[in-house]
Design a protein around this motif. Sequence first.
Motif, PDB file in Angstrom:
ATOM      1  N   ASN A  73       0.856  -1.182   0.000  1.00 28.05           N
ATOM      2  CA  ASN A  73       0.000   0.000   0.000  1.00 28.05           C
ATOM      3  C   ASN A  73       0.898   1.239   0.000  1.00 28.05           C
ATOM      4  N   PRO A  74       0.312   2.407  -0.260  1.00 29.20           N
ATOM      5  CA  PRO A  74       1.139   3.632  -0.225  1.00 29.20           C
ATOM      6  C   PRO A  74       1.906   3.778   1.089  1.00 29.20           C
ATOM      7  N   GLU A  75       1.317   3.281   2.190  1.00 26.33           N
ATOM      8  CA  GLU A  75       1.962   3.421   3.514  1.00 26.33           C
ATOM      9  C   GLU A  75       3.215   2.564   3.632  1.00 26.33           C
ATOM     10  N   ASN A  76       3.407   1.628   2.698  1.00 25.14           N
ATOM     11  CA  ASN A  76       4.606   0.789   2.716  1.00 25.14           C
ATOM     12  C   ASN A  76       5.760   1.380   1.933  1.00 25.14           C
ATOM     13  N   ILE A  77       5.488   2.465   1.189  1.00 26.00           N
ATOM     14  CA  ILE A  77       6.507   2.994   0.284  1.00 26.00           C
ATOM     15  C   ILE A  77       7.324   4.089   0.970  1.00 26.00           C
ATOM     16  N   PHE A  78       8.618   3.934   0.907  1.00 24.66           N
ATOM     17  CA  PHE A  78       9.532   4.950   1.438  1.00 24.66           C
ATOM     18  C   PHE A  78      10.384   5.477   0.284  1.00 24.66           C
ATOM     19  N   ILE A  79      10.294   6.777   0.026  1.00 25.01           N
ATOM     20  CA  ILE A  79      11.025   7.381  -1.098  1.00 25.01           C
ATOM     21  C   ILE A  79      12.448   7.732  -0.653  1.00 25.01           C
ATOM     22  N   CYS A  80      13.428   7.396  -1.479  1.00 23.03           N
ATOM     23  CA  CYS A  80      14.793   7.814  -1.177  1.00 23.03           C
ATOM     24  C   CYS A  80      15.485   8.219  -2.470  1.00 23.03           C
ATOM     25  N   SER A  81      16.783   8.499  -2.387  1.00 20.98           N
ATOM     26  CA  SER A  81      17.449   9.091  -3.552  1.00 20.98           C
ATOM     27  C   SER A  81      17.914   8.031  -4.559  1.00 20.98           C
ATOM     28  N   GLY A  82      17.663   6.772  -4.284  1.00 22.99           N
ATOM     29  CA  GLY A  82      18.080   5.719  -5.209  1.00 22.99           C
ATOM     30  C   GLY A  82      18.341   4.434  -4.456  1.00 22.99           C
ATOM     31  N   ALA A  83      18.697   3.391  -5.181  1.00 24.71           N
ATOM     32  CA  ALA A  83      18.948   2.104  -4.540  1.00 24.71           C
ATOM     33  C   ALA A  83      20.103   2.213  -3.548  1.00 24.71           C
ATOM     34  N   GLN A  84      21.144   2.964  -3.911  1.00 22.33           N
ATOM     35  CA  GLN A  84      22.304   3.071  -3.035  1.00 22.33           C
ATOM     36  C   GLN A  84      21.904   3.609  -1.661  1.00 22.33           C
ATOM     37  N   GLN A  85      21.109   4.672  -1.646  1.00 17.77           N
ATOM     38  CA  GLN A  85      20.683   5.205  -0.361  1.00 17.77           C
ATOM     39  C   GLN A  85      19.772   4.213   0.368  1.00 17.77           C
ATOM     40  N   ALA A  86      18.997   3.448  -0.385  1.00 17.32           N
ATOM     41  CA  ALA A  86      18.162   2.415   0.253  1.00 17.32           C
ATOM     42  C   ALA A  86      19.042   1.462   1.057  1.00 17.32           C
ATOM     43  N   TYR A  87      20.173   1.025   0.471  1.00 15.70           N
ATOM     44  CA  TYR A  87      21.071   0.117   1.204  1.00 15.70           C
ATOM     45  C   TYR A  87      21.580   0.788   2.482  1.00 15.70           C
ATOM     46  N   VAL A  88      21.979   2.060   2.348  1.00 19.78           N
ATOM     47  CA  VAL A  88      22.536   2.793   3.492  1.00 19.78           C
ATOM     48  C   VAL A  88      21.509   2.881   4.620  1.00 19.78           C
ATOM     49  N   LEU A  89      20.280   3.193   4.262  1.00 29.03           N
ATOM     50  CA  LEU A  89      19.235   3.342   5.278  1.00 29.03           C
ATOM     51  C   LEU A  89      18.907   1.990   5.922  1.00 29.03           C
ATOM     52  N   LEU A  90      18.820   0.951   5.104  1.00 30.92           N
ATOM     53  CA  LEU A  90      18.518  -0.371   5.656  1.00 30.92           C
ATOM     54  C   LEU A  90      19.657  -0.856   6.550  1.00 30.92           C
ATOM     55  N   ALA A  91      20.878  -0.531   6.172  1.00 34.32           N
ATOM     56  CA  ALA A  91      22.022  -0.886   7.019  1.00 34.32           C
ATOM     57  C   ALA A  91      21.915  -0.165   8.360  1.00 34.32           C
ATOM     58  N   GLN A  92      21.462   1.079   8.329  1.00 33.38           N
ATOM     59  CA  GLN A  92      21.317   1.817   9.592  1.00 33.38           C
ATOM     60  C   GLN A  92      20.242   1.193  10.480  1.00 33.38           C
ATOM     61  N   LEU A  93      19.257   0.573   9.855  1.00 36.79           N
ATOM     62  CA  LEU A  93      18.211  -0.075  10.642  1.00 36.79           C
ATOM     63  C   LEU A  93      18.703  -1.374  11.269  1.00 36.79           C
ATOM     64  N   PHE A  94      19.439  -2.149  10.467  1.00 37.44           N
ATOM     65  CA  PHE A  94      19.629  -3.541  10.848  1.00 37.44           C
ATOM     66  C   PHE A  94      21.036  -3.913  11.279  1.00 37.44           C
ATOM     67  N   ILE A  95      22.015  -3.091  10.957  1.00 40.76           N
ATOM     68  CA  ILE A  95      23.396  -3.507  11.226  1.00 40.76           C
ATOM     69  C   ILE A  95      23.899  -2.938  12.547  1.00 40.76           C
TER      70      ILE A  95
END
Lengths: 480, 480
Positions: free
Chosen positions: A182-204
């Motif tokens: 759903n729209p509530e599941n979508i998080f906009i970022c500056s690209g795939a690279q930033q997606a990795y960075v953000l997910l790493a901040q969550l999980f690593i």
Amino acid sequence: MEPVFALGLHVSRAAGNLVAQIYNQLSKAILQGRLAAGTAIPSSRLLAMHLNVSRNTVLQAYARLHSEGLLISHAGSKTLVADVTTTLLTSATASNLVTGIIPLWQNTTLFAQPGPSPITFNFSIGLADTTLFPFESWRRAINRQYRKMETRSMEPGHPAGQPLLRKMIAKFISQSRAVSCNPENIFICSGAQQAYVLLAQLFIKPGETGFAIESPGYPMARRAFAAAGARVFDVPVDEEGLIVDAIPPEVKIVFVTPTHQFPTSVPMSIARRTALLKLAKQRDMIIIEDDYDSEFRIGSQPIDALQTLDSEGRVFYVGTFSKCMFFDIRTGFIAAPEWAIPFLASARQAQDWRNPLVTQLALAEFMQNGELRRHISRMNRVYEQRYNAIVAAVNKYARGMLTPGIIRAGVHLTLNLHQDYPAQEACANALQQGIKIHCGNEFSVTDKIPNQLMLGLGRIAQNNIDHAIKQLVSCIVENK
Amino acid sequence: MEPVFALGLHVSRAAGNLVAQIYNQLSKAILQGRLAAGTAIPSSRLLAMHLNVSRNTVLQAYARLHSEGLLISHAGSKTLVADVTTTLLTSATASNLVTGIIPLWQNTTLFAQPGPSPITFNFSIGLADTTLFPFESWRRAINRQYRKMETRSMEPGHPAGQPLLRKMIAKFISQSRAVSCNPENIFICSGAQQAYVLLAQLFIKPGETGFAIESPGYPMARRAFAAAGARVFDVPVDEEGLIVDAIPPEVKIVFVTPTHQFPTSVPMSIARRTALLKLAKQRDMIIIEDDYDSEFRIGSQPIDALQTLDSEGRVFYVGTFSKCMFFDIRTGFIAAPEWAIPFLASARQAQDWRNPLVTQLALAEFMQNGELRRHISRMNRVYEQRYNAIVAAVNKYARGMLTPGIIRAGVHLTLNLHQDYPAQEACANALQQGIKIHCGNEFSVTDKIPNQLMLGLGRIAQNNIDHAIKQLVSCIVENK
């Protein structure tokens, strides 16, 4: 002559505090080396006359310079400029300060700028063909958004992205990739690279969390997680994709490219997909699915996203508009479980706040109008034609030497090379002949790399393909 | 009835492997719960007939589903759907996975979205007045760049930024801020926040490197360095700025806002500046100077950057276009020693590659044409008028209760509040009356905060100021 005159010292009553003005100009000249160590400075009387200020003003400025060690008194009454010689730090002298994660990467030149040798046939990967992009209507969308913005003060946007764009993306990937969101599941970022960075901040958790990535695999994803302090495990890939059984028990986060494995292009088999999801449940792991280039299907067997099969919300789905729009748009997204969105928002703010509103809203409009869909289906035909032309030329000129890999999506293909011809050498020789291609060695940290060439479809003209492949084959053979 | 019919199972010879098609559709239906656990599936003979395929094809698909545990054999000959029930992970169940740095910040709501209460007088800080920005000529610049881009394929830009923009920024800060630098020293990034992130990646060894920041100070800078694993030391600020003597010996990186201390607004004294540079040399430290809002001078005493006095190359100077252009431009820069640029480039690539080329080139053009300079000098007058109007109103309505702080630059000012009126209460009461102001408590991790209000100049109309301050004063007094 008196150095102060040479320095062009000057004061202005309008500019306020005279002591500070004199002090500031002199201290700067001394620290910047314009007044050399040992230079005698003029007497307070002389300078006061010259500047047309009271002697007391000059004395106060001198006293301050004295107290800060910028002036020293010499035997007798002379006042000299102190030795504040400093030399610029260099990389060498600063090396004990540069202790972050970055120095580790200094010798890796990924995605380097184009070299001096001219490229006649460009099979670079990772680049879309932007010459066919409908920039005119994109510009209109951008202009419309700017005009709206002019009429009111811009308010801070939400770090998760503008609601309309989140809605458009949710609709888009639900329809085209069968991603359930759903729209509530979508998080906009500056690209795939930033997606990795953000997910790493969550999980690593630095130094602790185990992270598995395909080997060969996408080095920039690896780098983002390594930078966050992950313990990285490189898990081999075969003709079914990631070898799930080889994921070590320490791993909590798995990074995969199931639609179009990077760089080998193989789609992950359904058996491996279900095995990975099952293992994720057993071991309580999170999966990051990078579904890059999946908009561009090749052949008649479309393949769904891994996320589609995930019933637990363990898959974080990463997408980008770098290929289906153009790289400069700097827009990507994560389809994530709703609970993760506030975490991602918090991480994003500390990174760089948010994407530009104008681009977000223009893109939403572009999607809403169906322009993105039209562009993708046009490019899909273009890329598939190029793909087919390459396969045809390979079968014509290189039977037994080059075999096209199985591929169902993407903007690049792989050619398996006969073992007599090492891929790395083939790449180097091709480049000398003005043909830019890639090989798996660029994307692997281990030596166990399939002997493959990779050819991007974004920068090669359809009518050059036959000739380019012919030339590529002959230069591989000749240099054998 | 047979569930397969209800599911609309279908196969196509044109789509290739029939076993895979049957397997894929069934496995998806089972994993997604569309085929409930315990449901009997049709016999292979029946399904084969229904789909018009050979019985062997169906048997192969069933065998695979069996082997993966998606089907189970029941006593007798019935085959049932296995129980693969799963439940969505929630934040609570995923909590043992969310072990990164982010959860620590979940309870801090910085720069929150505007609340429900209507704001009559908006003294929000950190926001420029964009209603006076020349968007028309900005749009022209953007359009020109897009048109250029349409004629050729976009090539990857350099992560340090486009040469013309680096040149324009070097010229701009050399002239306006006396920062000594060449185009080779300029590194383009997406804003001040990303500058902190990149510098932290260069200098912070997680769990080891000591990092000092002003207290009260800018929380988002603190957060970026804390996220990188810095040992953070909060060093107090007085009426001369950062108390240099209070920097602990463990510190290797110092973050300062010398022109316009955030949030107290005091300019750092020359004595402190030289002391800080001297200490940096002694202890081999790096200084990060955030020169935010310095384009907007207030009063007749301009103050140079700290970087100007640095002769060793220890100062990394951070600037942004968020205020002098608009926030949405997402462009900032670091003026850094040349040796550091490749490190920053490497860090930037792993973050999000680079800034959009179109924006970079449009901004360069905007600067080259003198448009930026004209806009800044116009806004300088606008903000100074607002500043003066606030000071006049404060002197008229709040003598003895509110005293304007010393300020030489910026887009916000501070008002020192008499100790009888706690700033935090004043803010809360003002908000209830529709007046948005800030206080130091929002920007400090310690309790030793000056009793100050902060008023932003970006969103308040000149002719509302007298009335707004009058109302602010009365609501502070009434609620005493």
